[in-house]
Design an enzyme around this catalytic site. Sequence first.
Site, short mmCIF file in Angstrom:
data_model
loop_
_atom_site.label_atom_id
_atom_site.label_comp_id
_atom_site.label_asym_id
_atom_site.label_seq_id
_atom_site.Cartn_x
_atom_site.Cartn_y
_atom_site.Cartn_z
N ALA A 170 5.40 13.45 24.88
CA ALA A 170 4.29 13.57 25.83
C ALA A 170 3.89 15.01 26.10
CB ALA A 170 4.68 12.90 27.15
N HIS B 84 4.59 4.51 18.87
CA HIS B 84 4.22 3.62 19.97
C HIS B 84 2.79 3.12 19.86
CE1 HIS B 84 7.62 5.78 22.34
NE2 HIS B 84 8.08 4.75 21.66
N CYS C 124 -8.44 -13.93 16.21
CA CYS C 124 -8.98 -13.80 14.85
C CYS C 124 -8.68 -12.45 14.21
CB CYS C 124 -10.50 -14.03 14.85
SG CYS C 124 -11.46 -12.65 15.53
#
Length: 241
Positions: free
Chosen positions: A23, A120, A131
């Site tokens: 991060a 991630h 679909c």
Amino acid sequence: MSVLEQFRKIMAESDNVVFFGGAGVSTESGIPDFRSVDGLYNQKYDYPPETILSHTFYRSHTEEFYRFYRDKMLCLMAQPNAAHKKLAKWEQEGKLKAVITQNIDGLHQAAGSKKVLELHGSVHRNYCEKCHKFYDAEYILHSQSVPKCQCGGPVKPDVVLYEEGLDNQTISEAVACISAADVLIIGGTSLAVYPAAGLIDYYRGNKLILINKTATPRDSVADLVIQGSIGEIFSQVDETE
């Protein structure tokens, strides 16, 4: 020799480098960090963010999940910073073989990196659960309530929620890249999130470089530890100097 000079020397002599980031690579682009003092975990919501971002909550409180997701997870105006740009430059020069990231913001690709393994997932990939039609992040941002596909099915972000497993192919590629690397740079991560953090155990080289604002559990085994802002440090390291 200063740590920056050591870093510069290692990069000048290396052409098989892998970067593993967290991060802290994105916070300098204005994207909030979950675990920092002012991060998302310390803000007030009806539920803790780690609960909201779980598979169970997504299934049981889908509309509330999306309210939080749109508000806090879609930072689509963010731009790559010096770290993203330097990594892309090193890849173009043939030094960097792969970026392995825990981030979901797509900023490495925006900076020009080609070989990016997203542990991630990514906010930029969204799929109809019925679909499998693809939708981009803008579609999610501007949708109302639970985003729906043209077929009527719900559209789910291709991000790994709590309680969900990582993609096996991505993990296998990350292990292969780390295992083969001469130099492994770990940046902007507390190395507290597993199983992602455990991937660095596959590194077999002797040039492990850790760059983070605070200490990590792996500092003692690193060959070089640099504390500070990764963007600032990368902007000061130029192997051509």
